[in-house]
Design a protein around this motif. Sequence first.
Motif, short mmCIF file in Angstrom:
data_model
loop_
_atom_site.label_atom_id
_atom_site.label_comp_id
_atom_site.label_asym_id
_atom_site.label_seq_id
_atom_site.Cartn_x
_atom_site.Cartn_y
_atom_site.Cartn_z
N TYR A 6 24.59 -13.26 112.12
CA TYR A 6 24.78 -12.45 110.92
C TYR A 6 25.67 -13.15 109.91
CZ TYR A 6 29.23 -11.30 113.12
OH TYR A 6 30.47 -11.37 113.70
N ILE A 7 25.53 -12.71 108.66
CA ILE A 7 26.40 -13.20 107.58
C ILE A 7 27.02 -11.98 106.90
CG2 ILE A 7 26.57 -14.49 105.41
CD1 ILE A 7 24.07 -16.06 106.26
N LEU A 8 28.34 -12.04 106.73
CA LEU A 8 29.07 -11.00 106.01
C LEU A 8 29.56 -11.56 104.69
CD1 LEU A 8 31.43 -9.77 108.89
CD2 LEU A 8 29.19 -8.83 108.25
N ARG A 9 29.60 -10.71 103.68
CA ARG A 9 30.27 -11.05 102.42
C ARG A 9 31.60 -10.32 102.45
NH1 ARG A 9 26.58 -10.13 98.65
NH2 ARG A 9 26.06 -12.33 98.44
N CYS A 10 32.68 -11.07 102.30
CA CYS A 10 34.03 -10.50 102.34
C CYS A 10 34.44 -10.03 100.95
CB CYS A 10 35.01 -11.55 102.85
SG CYS A 10 34.63 -12.14 104.51
N ARG A 11 35.52 -9.26 100.91
CA ARG A 11 36.03 -8.71 99.67
C ARG A 11 36.28 -9.79 98.61
NH1 ARG A 11 41.39 -6.53 100.83
NH2 ARG A 11 42.02 -8.64 100.42
N ASP A 12 36.72 -10.96 99.05
CA ASP A 12 37.01 -12.04 98.11
C ASP A 12 35.77 -12.85 97.73
OD1 ASP A 12 36.52 -13.52 100.39
OD2 ASP A 12 38.51 -14.44 100.48
N ALA A 29 33.99 -3.55 114.15
CA ALA A 29 35.19 -4.30 114.54
C ALA A 29 35.72 -5.09 113.35
CB ALA A 29 34.89 -5.22 115.72
N HIS A 30 34.82 -5.73 112.60
CA HIS A 30 35.26 -6.46 111.41
C HIS A 30 35.89 -5.50 110.40
CE1 HIS A 30 33.86 -10.52 112.14
NE2 HIS A 30 32.69 -10.07 112.54
N GLN A 31 35.27 -4.35 110.19
CA GLN A 31 35.81 -3.37 109.24
C GLN A 31 37.18 -2.85 109.67
OE1 GLN A 31 34.62 -3.40 106.46
NE2 GLN A 31 32.47 -2.87 106.31
N ASP A 32 37.37 -2.75 110.97
CA ASP A 32 38.64 -2.24 111.51
C ASP A 32 39.72 -3.32 111.60
OD1 ASP A 32 37.43 0.22 111.79
OD2 ASP A 32 37.06 0.00 113.94
N ALA A 41 41.90 -10.30 106.93
CA ALA A 41 42.59 -10.23 105.63
C ALA A 41 41.62 -10.14 104.45
CB ALA A 41 43.48 -11.46 105.46
N ARG A 42 40.33 -10.06 104.72
CA ARG A 42 39.34 -10.08 103.64
C ARG A 42 38.45 -8.84 103.66
NH1 ARG A 42 40.43 -15.20 105.27
NH2 ARG A 42 40.64 -16.78 103.65
N ARG A 43 38.97 -7.76 104.21
CA ARG A 43 38.21 -6.52 104.27
C ARG A 43 38.26 -5.78 102.95
NH1 ARG A 43 41.17 -3.42 108.50
NH2 ARG A 43 42.87 -4.72 107.86
N PRO A 44 37.26 -4.94 102.69
CA PRO A 44 36.11 -4.65 103.53
C PRO A 44 35.08 -5.78 103.48
CG PRO A 44 35.88 -3.46 101.49
CD PRO A 44 37.22 -4.16 101.45
N VAL A 45 34.22 -5.78 104.49
CA VAL A 45 33.14 -6.76 104.55
C VAL A 45 31.81 -6.02 104.43
CG1 VAL A 45 34.45 -8.39 105.95
CG2 VAL A 45 33.01 -6.67 107.08
N GLU A 46 30.79 -6.75 104.01
CA GLU A 46 29.46 -6.18 103.84
C GLU A 46 28.45 -7.05 104.58
OE1 GLU A 46 26.23 -5.52 100.22
OE2 GLU A 46 28.11 -6.55 99.83
N LEU A 47 27.64 -6.45 105.41
CA LEU A 47 26.57 -7.18 106.09
C LEU A 47 25.50 -7.50 105.06
CD1 LEU A 47 25.30 -8.20 108.77
CD2 LEU A 47 24.22 -5.94 108.94
N VAL A 48 25.25 -8.80 104.84
CA VAL A 48 24.27 -9.19 103.82
C VAL A 48 23.05 -9.89 104.41
CG1 VAL A 48 25.90 -9.27 101.90
CG2 VAL A 48 25.56 -11.32 103.31
#
Length: 83
Positions: A6-12, A29-32, A41-48
């Motif tokens: 999977y790839i997540l896009r972080c807040r930054d 777990a990533h969101q928490d 340190a880059r939350r929230p994340v989005e599954l892209v």
Amino acid sequence: MDNYMYILRCRDGSLYTGWTNDLDRRLQAHQDGKGGKYTHARRPVELVYFERFDTKQEAMRREWEVKQLTRQEKLLLIEQHQR
């Protein structure tokens, strides 16, 4: 049991690539803040983006392949998936 790369896009705006055998649990777990140092340190994340595999080895191999891509190549992969 399915396995996922999977790839997540972080807040930054940065991208994080990983693998798991439980995509919903791992995303939570990533969101928490328990998914890894990078995303903590880059939350929230989005599954892209994600890909499904039959074995852990296939998912891990694909994770490694995607981590070798440039940011631009990862963005293209994500964009093609969203069409």
